[in-house]
Design a protein around this motif. Structure first.
Motif, PDB file in Angstrom:
ATOM      1  N   ILE A 348      -6.573  21.310   9.435  1.00 19.60           N
ATOM      2  CA  ILE A 348      -6.526  20.673   8.106  1.00 19.60           C
ATOM      3  C   ILE A 348      -7.386  19.413   8.151  1.00 19.60           C
ATOM      4  O   ILE A 348      -7.204  18.561   9.032  1.00 19.60           O
ATOM      5  N   ILE A 349      -8.330  19.290   7.206  1.00 16.83           N
ATOM      6  CA  ILE A 349      -9.173  18.088   7.132  1.00 16.83           C
ATOM      7  C   ILE A 349      -8.565  17.166   6.069  1.00 16.83           C
ATOM      8  O   ILE A 349      -8.586  17.486   4.881  1.00 16.83           O
ATOM      9  N   PRO A 350      -7.990  16.025   6.493  1.00 18.39           N
ATOM     10  CA  PRO A 350      -7.319  15.146   5.528  1.00 18.39           C
ATOM     11  C   PRO A 350      -8.276  14.133   4.903  1.00 18.39           C
ATOM     12  O   PRO A 350      -9.333  13.824   5.472  1.00 18.39           O
ATOM     13  N   ALA A 351      -7.899  13.604   3.766  1.00 19.90           N
ATOM     14  CA  ALA A 351      -8.590  12.447   3.218  1.00 19.90           C
ATOM     15  C   ALA A 351      -8.416  11.271   4.172  1.00 19.90           C
ATOM     16  O   ALA A 351      -7.429  11.189   4.909  1.00 19.90           O
ATOM     17  N   LEU A 352      -9.377  10.352   4.170  1.00 18.00           N
ATOM     18  CA  LEU A 352      -9.273   9.171   5.042  1.00 18.00           C
ATOM     19  C   LEU A 352      -8.028   8.350   4.727  1.00 18.00           C
ATOM     20  O   LEU A 352      -7.444   7.748   5.628  1.00 18.00           O
ATOM     21  N   GLU A 353      -7.635   8.318   3.451  1.00 13.42           N
ATOM     22  CA  GLU A 353      -6.415   7.594   3.093  1.00 13.42           C
ATOM     23  C   GLU A 353      -5.219   8.191   3.840  1.00 13.42           C
ATOM     24  O   GLU A 353      -4.463   7.487   4.511  1.00 13.42           O
ATOM     25  N   SER A 354      -5.065   9.511   3.738  1.00 13.93           N
ATOM     26  CA  SER A 354      -3.940  10.202   4.381  1.00 13.93           C
ATOM     27  C   SER A 354      -3.972  10.040   5.898  1.00 13.93           C
ATOM     28  O   SER A 354      -2.920  10.024   6.556  1.00 13.93           O
ATOM     29  N   ALA A 355      -5.168   9.931   6.466  1.00 12.85           N
ATOM     30  CA  ALA A 355      -5.311   9.773   7.915  1.00 12.85           C
ATOM     31  C   ALA A 355      -4.630   8.487   8.398  1.00 12.85           C
ATOM     32  O   ALA A 355      -4.143   8.426   9.531  1.00 12.85           O
ATOM     33  N   HIS A 356      -4.584   7.466   7.539  1.00 12.73           N
ATOM     34  CA  HIS A 356      -3.867   6.231   7.905  1.00 12.73           C
ATOM     35  C   HIS A 356      -2.381   6.521   8.089  1.00 12.73           C
ATOM     36  O   HIS A 356      -1.759   6.041   9.042  1.00 12.73           O
ATOM     37  N   ALA A 357      -1.814   7.307   7.173  1.00 12.39           N
ATOM     38  CA  ALA A 357      -0.385   7.664   7.290  1.00 12.39           C
ATOM     39  C   ALA A 357      -0.138   8.421   8.586  1.00 12.39           C
ATOM     40  O   ALA A 357       0.853   8.180   9.290  1.00 12.39           O
ATOM     41  N   LEU A 358      -1.047   9.330   8.926  1.00 16.79           N
ATOM     42  CA  LEU A 358      -0.898  10.116  10.153  1.00 16.79           C
ATOM     43  C   LEU A 358      -0.920   9.232  11.392  1.00 16.79           C
ATOM     44  O   LEU A 358      -0.191   9.478  12.356  1.00 16.79           O
ATOM     45  N   TYR A 359      -1.751   8.175  11.352  1.00 12.87           N
ATOM     46  CA  TYR A 359      -1.807   7.301  12.537  1.00 12.87           C
ATOM     47  C   TYR A 359      -0.470   6.590  12.772  1.00 12.87           C
ATOM     48  O   TYR A 359      -0.129   6.263  13.916  1.00 12.87           O
ATOM     49  N   GLY A 360       0.290   6.394  11.698  1.00  8.75           N
ATOM     50  CA  GLY A 360       1.605   5.758  11.841  1.00  8.75           C
ATOM     51  C   GLY A 360       2.515   6.480  12.819  1.00  8.75           C
ATOM     52  O   GLY A 360       3.429   5.872  13.406  1.00  8.75           O
ATOM     53  N   LEU A 361       2.270   7.786  13.036  1.00 10.74           N
ATOM     54  CA  LEU A 361       3.088   8.555  13.983  1.00 10.74           C
ATOM     55  C   LEU A 361       3.001   7.992  15.400  1.00 10.74           C
ATOM     56  O   LEU A 361       3.909   8.167  16.209  1.00 10.74           O
ATOM     57  N   ASN A 362       1.891   7.308  15.702  1.00  5.07           N
ATOM     58  CA  ASN A 362       1.706   6.713  17.032  1.00  5.07           C
ATOM     59  C   ASN A 362       2.558   5.471  17.248  1.00  5.07           C
ATOM     60  O   ASN A 362       2.733   5.023  18.381  1.00  5.07           O
ATOM     61  N   LYS A 363       3.065   4.894  16.153  1.00  2.00           N
ATOM     62  CA  LYS A 363       3.716   3.582  16.245  1.00  2.00           C
ATOM     63  C   LYS A 363       5.231   3.666  16.406  1.00  2.00           C
ATOM     64  O   LYS A 363       5.891   2.651  16.588  1.00  2.00           O
TER      65      LYS A 363
END
Length: 392
Positions: A348-363
């Protein structure tokens, strides 16, 4: 504590309607009529029918197995990227165009950053045969060229904002000026949970279909309506407001908002509003706002045009100040990392905006059986030019 707007348009300390006198009749007309109109049976019937037959709702809730394995939790993606026009923005524009028609408006204006709201507005104006003018920052016009082409194909006039940082804030300024000059026949479709009351509440209500569906879909899949976490990216914050809406009073559900840290929170090139912002007034409401000591707006920066905004919606400011929301941030580099990770793990290729939400999984350190929903607010077609610059 209440997370609903009060009769004066406030969420806790944030909200209200700070508007020029020329706009008072327009905003008052909306305040007096929006709830009455949007809950009429005829309105709801047409709204729900268009969401189903035109937008393609309900959007899937997808169990991302490889992502789940990596982060050690059950991670579901709410696929707003599969909506007609490629993002959640269409939910709100359908609602607002129906409202504008009920109020007898003939001309629609909008602001846009990433272009998704502009495309969604142009789409519903074409559907209903109304004139459409979209204001977009000159910088955003360059970096989101496919969406500019879409708007023009759909019959919209795209007007560049050439002042300030030439991004979303400046496009919003231009749209408000237009509205002041054309107060009688024009409806301004604001694209996020920002602006004077009733816009933050109205947009949140139209977007609340996201969390309404999440509850039903999760129940079907897990036997429980409530996840442990809901993640969403936040600029103004309409996808987050929609994803959080039906969980606001469910204390067991942790609401995680991920802002754009740009080049780093302390870099001077960021859009991490809750980390750096102070109370202030922007675009008609009181919220948290990045500003200088004397109250001048600080220019934001984010690789994603949709998060490139110096403020945050008043609901989100209230969630932050009250501690109800967990606010994280992701840099440009981290968002790119998560975008490419989703591509390679889930196709799945996400929008750059959505990619920020995905990075939250690392935190956050999850427990193995925890259920996590990430609002995948948009698809990445519009960002391919940016992604191509960062391919290995």
């Amino acid at each position: 504590m209440s997370f609903s707007v009060n009769e004066h348009g406030y969420y806790g300390d944030f909200g209200g309607a700070f508007i020029p006198e020329m706009l008072y009749p327009n905003v008052k007309e909306l305040q007096d009529n929006y709830l009455k109109i949007i809950y009429e049976d005829s309105f709801q019937k047409e709204f729900q029918q268009l969401l189903t037959d035109y937008v393609g709702r309900p959007t899937p809730l997808f169990l991302a197995e490889r992502l789940s394995e990596k982060y050690g939790a059950k991670i579901y993606l709410k696929r707003e990227d599969l909506c007609h026009t490629g993002a959640h923005k269409i939910n709100n524009t359908i609602g607002q165009i129906l409202l504008a028609i009920k109020l007898g408006k003939k001309r629609i204006i909008a602001e846009t950053g990433a272009g998704q709201h502009g495309v969604a507005t142009a789409t519903v104006c074409a559907l209903k045969g109304l004139e459409c003018i979209v204001y977009m920052g000159e910088k955003d016009i360059e970096r989101q060229a496919p969406n500019v082409a879409r708007m023009k194909m759909l019959g919209a006039t795209v007007i560049p904002a050439t002042s300030g940082s030439k991004t979303l804030k400046d496009a919003t300024n231009e749209a408000i000026r237009d509205w002041i000059n054309n107060p009688v026949d024009t409806h301004y479709i604001i694209g996020s949970v920002v602006g004077p009351h009733p816009y933050p509440d109205m947009v949140a209500r139209f977007q609340s279909v996201i969390s309404e569906e999440i509850k039903k879909q999760l129940f079907d899949k897990t036997g429980s309506q409530n996840p442990n976490y809901v993640f969403a990216c936040v600029g103004g914050g309409s996808n987050a407001a929609g994803a959080f809406y039906h969980f606001l009073d469910e204390a067991s559900v942790k609401l995680v908002a991920v802002e754009a840290a740009g080049c780093g929170i302390d870099s001077g090139m960021t859009a991490a509003t809750t980390q750096l912002g102070k109370p202030g007034i922007l675009h008609g409401s009181k919220s948290l706002l990045m500003q200088t000591a004397d109250g001048q707006v600080v220019e934001p920066h984010s690789i994603s045009a949709g998060l490139d905004y110096p403020g945050i919606g008043p609901l989100h400011a209230h969630l932050y100040k009250s501690g109800r929301g967990i606010f994280l941030s992701a840099t440009d580099k981290e968002a790119l990392q998560s975008a490419f990770e989703l591509c390679k793990l889930e196709g799945i290729i996400p929008a750059l905006e959505s990619a920020h939400a995905l990075y939250g999984l690392n935190k956050i350190k999850f427990k193995k059986d925890e259920v996590v929903v990430v609002c995948l607010s948009g698809r990445g077609d519009k960002d391919l030019a940016t992604y191509m610059k960062h391919l290995d």
